[in-house]
Design an enzyme around this catalytic site. Structure first.
Site, mmCIF file in Angstrom:
data_model
loop_
_atom_site.group_PDB
_atom_site.id
_atom_site.type_symbol
_atom_site.label_atom_id
_atom_site.label_comp_id
_atom_site.label_asym_id
_atom_site.label_seq_id
_atom_site.Cartn_x
_atom_site.Cartn_y
_atom_site.Cartn_z
ATOM 1 N N ASN A 11 0.792 -1.229 0.000
ATOM 2 C CA ASN A 11 0.000 0.000 0.000
ATOM 3 C C ASN A 11 0.824 1.279 0.000
ATOM 4 O OD1 ASN A 11 -2.589 -1.327 0.006
ATOM 5 N ND2 ASN A 11 -2.122 -1.907 2.116
ATOM 6 N N TYR A 23 -0.400 9.574 6.544
ATOM 7 C CA TYR A 23 0.800 9.314 5.743
ATOM 8 C C TYR A 23 1.303 10.512 4.953
ATOM 9 C CZ TYR A 23 -0.354 4.531 6.948
ATOM 10 O OH TYR A 23 -0.630 3.389 7.644
ATOM 11 N N ALA A 78 2.142 -3.379 6.694
ATOM 12 C CA ALA A 78 1.302 -4.285 7.494
ATOM 13 C C ALA A 78 1.995 -5.603 7.812
ATOM 14 C CB ALA A 78 -0.020 -4.552 6.771
ATOM 15 N N HIS A 81 3.585 -6.666 11.397
ATOM 16 C CA HIS A 81 2.871 -7.164 12.560
ATOM 17 C C HIS A 81 2.674 -8.670 12.580
ATOM 18 C CE1 HIS A 81 2.371 -2.923 12.825
ATOM 19 N NE2 HIS A 81 1.695 -2.901 11.697
ATOM 20 N N HIS A 101 8.957 3.233 9.667
ATOM 21 C CA HIS A 101 7.517 3.448 9.508
ATOM 22 C C HIS A 101 7.248 4.939 9.433
ATOM 23 C CE1 HIS A 101 6.691 -0.747 10.254
ATOM 24 N NE2 HIS A 101 7.605 -0.680 11.219
#
Length: 154
Positions: A11, A23, A78, A81, A101
């Protein structure tokens, strides 16, 4: 000149469109351009890769090892995690990896607080936007300089 690969996960190709309040409004291409400009004075060469696929990240990590890259800046997005496969790919190489991040994952939803990749990375930088990537490149550069002074690769 040191060679670093910057890997962006799922993404992140939607930057500038995806949740700009979290973002920002820069596209991935604009962010990469900013990173190149901000690190131009360092003795580093940067390559960029983005994918929405877990296996492609693993392939790139392994390819970087065999291409003698000096370090990796990784935003697993993602996959941070829950991807033990990416964690294992990082651990399988002897390259330093800095996890980055854009947002501060510790300040977001509770499921984002855990990083399964952090413990196999040199450092984790979060919540600094695209400047976190610049910090990661500088950290890798300094780490490698220190290691070379001490006589080892990592």
């Amino acid at each position: 000149m040191k060679k670093f690969l910057i890997i962006n996960g799922p993404n992140l190709n939607m930057l500038g469109i995806r949740e700009p309040d979290i973002y920002g409004t820069l596209t991935l291409e604009q962010m990469n351009s900013n990173i190149l400009e901000a690190t131009a004075d360092l003795p580093v060469s940067l390559e960029f890769f983005q994918t929405n696929h877990e296996g492609s990240i693993i392939d790139e990590l392994q390819a970087a090892y065999f291409a003698d890259m000096d370090g990796i800046v990784l935003n697993p997005a993602a996959f941070t995690h829950y991807s033990y496969a990416i964690r294992d790919a990082i651990a399988a190489t002897d390259m330093p990896v800095v996890e980055v991040h854009l947002s501060d994952i510790s300040e977001r939803e509770s499921f984002r607080h855990v990083s399964v990749t952090e413990d196999v990375c040199l450092a984790q930088i979060k919540g600094k936007g695209w400047q976190g990537y610049v910090e990661a490149v500088k950290l890798l550069n300094e780490h490698l300089d220190q290691q070379r002074r001490q006589g080892s690769r990592n």
